[in-house]
Motif scaffolding. Structure first.
Motif, PDB file in Angstrom:
ATOM      1  N   TRP A 100       4.283  14.633   4.475  1.00  0.00           N
ATOM      2  CA  TRP A 100       4.246  13.251   4.965  1.00  0.00           C
ATOM      3  C   TRP A 100       5.679  12.597   4.728  1.00  0.00           C
ATOM      4  CZ3 TRP A 100       4.947   9.100   1.850  1.00  0.00           C
ATOM      5  CH2 TRP A 100       4.688   9.326   0.517  1.00  0.00           C
TER       6      TRP A 100
ATOM      7  N   ARG B  88     -10.565   0.583  -6.870  1.00  0.00           N
ATOM      8  CA  ARG B  88     -10.018   0.166  -8.181  1.00  0.00           C
ATOM      9  C   ARG B  88     -11.119   0.187  -9.175  1.00  0.00           C
ATOM     10  NH1 ARG B  88      -5.709   1.322  -5.501  1.00  0.00           N
ATOM     11  NH2 ARG B  88      -3.909   0.389  -5.983  1.00  0.00           N
TER      12      ARG B  88
ATOM     13  N   GLN C 169      -5.815  11.835   3.306  1.00  0.00           N
ATOM     14  CA  GLN C 169      -4.552  11.321   3.333  1.00  0.00           C
ATOM     15  C   GLN C 169      -4.759  10.210   4.580  1.00  0.00           C
ATOM     16  OE1 GLN C 169      -1.644  14.259   3.119  1.00  0.00           O
ATOM     17  NE2 GLN C 169      -1.074  13.631   0.826  1.00  0.00           N
TER      18      GLN C 169
ATOM     19  N   ARG D 296       0.757  -0.974   0.109  1.00  0.00           N
ATOM     20  CA  ARG D 296      -0.160   0.006  -0.103  1.00  0.00           C
ATOM     21  C   ARG D 296       0.895   1.329  -0.014  1.00  0.00           C
ATOM     22  NH1 ARG D 296      -4.604   1.237   2.375  1.00  0.00           N
ATOM     23  NH2 ARG D 296      -4.282   2.876   1.410  1.00  0.00           N
TER      24      ARG D 296
ATOM     25  N   ALA E 158       5.191  11.411  -7.510  1.00  0.00           N
ATOM     26  CA  ALA E 158       5.377  12.205  -8.452  1.00  0.00           C
ATOM     27  C   ALA E 158       5.469  13.769  -8.229  1.00  0.00           C
ATOM     28  CB  ALA E 158       4.426  12.022  -9.556  1.00  0.00           C
TER      29      ALA E 158
HETATM   30  C1  LIG Z   1       3.380   7.524 -10.417  1.00  0.00           C
HETATM   31  C2  LIG Z   1       2.965   7.464  -8.992  1.00  0.00           C
HETATM   32  C3  LIG Z   1       2.913   8.854  -8.577  1.00  0.00           C
HETATM   33  C4  LIG Z   1       2.185   9.137  -7.420  1.00  0.00           C
HETATM   34  N1  LIG Z   1       2.465  10.264  -6.900  1.00  0.00           N
HETATM   35  C5  LIG Z   1       2.125  10.606  -5.493  1.00  0.00           C
HETATM   36  C6  LIG Z   1       2.463  11.590  -4.827  1.00  0.00           C
HETATM   37  O1  LIG Z   1       2.932  12.711  -5.224  1.00  0.00           O
HETATM   38  N2  LIG Z   1       1.904  11.749  -3.476  1.00  0.00           N
HETATM   39  C7  LIG Z   1       1.159  10.850  -2.991  1.00  0.00           C
HETATM   40  O2  LIG Z   1       0.831  11.015  -1.462  1.00  0.00           O
HETATM   41  N3  LIG Z   1       0.974   9.658  -3.576  1.00  0.00           N
HETATM   42  C8  LIG Z   1       1.263   9.437  -4.897  1.00  0.00           C
HETATM   43  N4  LIG Z   1       1.280   8.448  -5.301  1.00  0.00           N
HETATM   44  C9  LIG Z   1       0.471   7.137  -4.633  1.00  0.00           C
HETATM   45  C10 LIG Z   1      -0.875   7.062  -5.105  1.00  0.00           C
HETATM   46  O3  LIG Z   1      -1.742   8.093  -4.679  1.00  0.00           O
HETATM   47  C11 LIG Z   1      -1.513   5.376  -4.723  1.00  0.00           C
HETATM   48  O4  LIG Z   1      -0.621   4.534  -5.250  1.00  0.00           O
HETATM   49  C12 LIG Z   1      -3.019   5.316  -5.012  1.00  0.00           C
HETATM   50  O5  LIG Z   1      -3.866   6.225  -4.419  1.00  0.00           O
HETATM   51  C13 LIG Z   1      -3.518   3.620  -4.938  1.00  0.00           C
HETATM   52  O6  LIG Z   1      -3.205   3.636  -3.258  1.00  0.00           O
HETATM   53  P1  LIG Z   1      -2.569   2.162  -2.944  1.00  0.00           P
HETATM   54  O7  LIG Z   1      -0.980   2.200  -3.504  1.00  0.00           O
HETATM   55  O8  LIG Z   1      -2.309   2.390  -1.668  1.00  0.00           O
HETATM   56  O9  LIG Z   1      -3.009   1.199  -3.459  1.00  0.00           O
HETATM   57  C14 LIG Z   1       1.502   7.981  -6.475  1.00  0.00           C
HETATM   58  C15 LIG Z   1       1.729   6.666  -7.078  1.00  0.00           C
HETATM   59  C16 LIG Z   1       2.118   6.535  -8.444  1.00  0.00           C
HETATM   60  C17 LIG Z   1       2.174   5.061  -9.038  1.00  0.00           C
END
Ligand SMILES: Cc1cc2nc3c(=O)[nH]c(=O)nc-3n(C[C@H](O)[C@H](O)[C@H](O)COP(=O)(O)O)c2cc1C
Length: 189
Positions: free
Chosen positions: A69, A171, A161, A11, A121
């Protein structure tokens, strides 16, 4: 831990506590990435593991405000590469895809170590390049924020968050993810 278990356990948690980053952990994470498949075995992925406190603090200054965070991390992995280091077939540029494959393997390995490996990102690639000495023509694709899952955060974190800590963001249904034997219009619904 099976692959299925690692996939389910992974996660993108944001409430993090410290974790000791031993050399063996870095070696195992690197090995998980190293063995990934790539177009023509080009292996375009490049990683910088940052665990030194002073350097981590420098990187914290490159984070977007919504990623405050991440200042609780014990390790940040800069993931970068160059288009010229991988296949370009017509309009298919494979370097981002292949670097993503290696990064996914690394994330699952970190999950097996009971660590959070959260890709982001939201950062300044220019600042990251300057801090770490990454060549100007490389693409910094993501930072992986690594720590141990914790219960209470003392860093800035929004209610949205915090909610996401307990509940995995929804999903798409399977019908929008895959079809069998032919294209289905449900894939785009
Ligand atoms: C390419 C990419 C960029 C992301 N950028 C951020 C970000 O800048 N800040 C953040 O808090 N989460 C970021 N995330 C996390 C996603 O928000 C998170 O993977 C998505 O909400 C699904 O949640 P899970 O991974 O817990 O299943 C990013 C994920 C990916 C793959």
């Amino acid at each position: 831990m099976t692959v299925k278990e690692a996939i389910q356990k992974r996660r993108a948690y944001r409430i993090l506590g410290p974790v000791e980053i031993k050399d063996e952990i870095l070696e195992e994470l690197g090995e998980a990435a190293r063995l990934a498949p790539s177009c023509y075995n080009n292996q375009p992925w490049r990683f910088i593991f940052v665990r030194e406190r002073q350097r981590l603090h420098e990187l914290y200054a490159a984070l977007s405000p919504g990623n405050a965070w991440a200042k609780k991390s014990s390790l940040i992995i800069a993931v970068f590469g160059m288009k010229k280091n991988d296949c370009v077939i017509g309009d298919r540029e494979y370097y981002l895809f292949d670097i993503g494959l290696a990064t996914a393997q690394l994330i699952l390995k970190a999950t097996e170590f009971d660590m959070v490996a959260h890709p982001i990102a939201g950062f300044s690639p220019e600042k990251v390049k300057e801090i770490l000495g990454i060549p100007a023509d490389a693409m910094v694709i993501t930072l992986l924020i690594i720590g141990k899952r914790a219960k209470e955060s003392t860093t800035d974190i929004s209610q949205k968050q915090i909610d996401a800590e307990e509940q995995r963001p929804p999903r798409h249904p399977a019908s929008r993810v895959y079809s069998v034997d032919a294209y289905s219009k449900e894939l785009d619904e």
